[in-house]
Design an enzyme around this catalytic site. Sequence first.
Site, PDB file in Angstrom:
ATOM      1  N   GLU A   1       0.874  -1.175   0.000  1.00  0.00           N
ATOM      2  CA  GLU A   1       0.000   0.000   0.000  1.00  0.00           C
ATOM      3  C   GLU A   1       0.913   1.227   0.000  1.00  0.00           C
ATOM      4  O   GLU A   1       1.505   1.555   1.024  1.00  0.00           O
ATOM      5  CB  GLU A   1      -0.916  -0.019   1.230  1.00  0.00           C
TER       6      GLU A   1
ATOM      7  N   CYS B   1      -2.112   8.702   2.874  1.00  0.00           N
ATOM      8  CA  CYS B   1      -1.851   8.245   1.509  1.00  0.00           C
ATOM      9  C   CYS B   1      -2.958   8.574   0.533  1.00  0.00           C
ATOM     10  O   CYS B   1      -2.728   8.567  -0.686  1.00  0.00           O
ATOM     11  CB  CYS B   1      -1.570   6.744   1.502  1.00  0.00           C
TER      12      CYS B   1
END
Length: 501
Positions: A232, A266
């Site tokens: 990720e 993110c």
Amino acid sequence: MKLPPLNAVKFDALDNHSKQQIHLARETLVNQRKAFNAQPYPSEKLRKQQIKALHRALIKHKDKLVKAIEADFGHRSTDETLLTDILLSVLDIKYNLKHLRQWMRPQKCGVNWLFQPALARIMYQPLGVVGIISPWNFPVYLLISPLVAAIAAGNRVILKPSEKSPYCNRVLQEIISEAFLKDEVTMIEGGPEVSQAFSELPFDHLMFTGSPKVGRKIMQTAARNLTPVTLELGGKSPVIIAPDMPINSAVERIIFGKCVNSGQHCVAPDYVYCPENKLDELISEFKRQFTQLYPDIYNGDYTGIVSDEHFGRLKHLLKDAKDKGATAIPLAPTEPKSTTARNLTTVDTPKTTIQQRIMPLTLLTHIQTNMSVMKEEIFGPILPIIIYKNLHQIIDSIQASPRPLAMYILSKKNAFAQQIMYATHSGGVSINDAGWQVAQNDLPFGGIGNSGMGSYHGHQGFLTFSHGKSIYRRGWFNTAKLMFPPYRNFIHRFLYRWYLK
């Protein structure tokens, strides 16, 4: 089991704590693998007991977690910690508990009539021992969420949180120790050297959340053991404001997604495409709504930057942009302010004066592609604004860039969003919102290309940490023998005539 040998030269150069943690990781992997082999398919009851124990420990220590994370950040909004770290973790836990029985059931599959009578199904089997490397920006949620998924799938887990959240890690150690036996879940601590040694271990699956730069190293190291990875990684997630979108609504939909955790996450909107005739209106509306949300960025609701190093990096991005012609528009005063830390003694933090590294949301206009702010993920409260004339200009730019983790499309017209979605790639898309797609447990969360590999959350997390074992069971009447040699009999001629055309 046989572990890869340590690099003696590099290992001897480490401090004693790092050496101890590396030895602990290796020893734990051996012990957990033995425990898993003795119980390779934990019952639904045991998995739920483990998840519920984690839930109890998390709630018990939530106040300590809030204070610990505040100490790590210099200042972290209490409500942001409760909402994004604690609440999302609890929602994840409850979702897994609710659906685990259904997920564990073998999945029935069809069998072609040529091979009847027979049965086919998929059995979801735990992988074994899973390694999870989590980041500092949401130090609870981004550790708990994959941990819950791995436990729900029946695995043993070794955790490696970021060394940049040391106070939070102390509380997490308490939570993990209370909720699990060491051969179920163990947490390892340490800096980059420990992370490197951790990723070299032959896990049955390794998950990493962090930057693309480090993700490449993790994948390269894991490949030596053929360890499958879930990465990720984030990236530059664009916002596209359609010409028909009211600017006040557009800002309302994206400003919290950019400001929460001061943009240190993110899926934060990284830059904005704005119709060229609406730039002044967009800037004015950002100023108004930011002041409305944060009348005083030092009042406790606005989170600080996590470290001096990261603060310096963000200031360098601003300087580089301004040196190359950008105009910076801070939405609040930028003077730093010192404050005395609140009572953090419950997590053994020092009572001292700490520097709040506060940076208000800062808009950038007159953007050029050679600016550093357009080459790397910002991961902070800086928002470049790019004006555009037509949609093809946007699509061409996005297609020429690394694929982002998220894309945000703001429009009243579904056709506008559809045109962008079918012409571009991203880990996920959020229409008329920014950031909250992460909280939807029914949606898989993950990137593509530079923004990651694999996905998790909800059922997808269970599948990521499981092996779908194919099972085919032939009935007592064996029709398959009709296709045995000698060939070219009636059955073969029939099959070739009707199917090979």
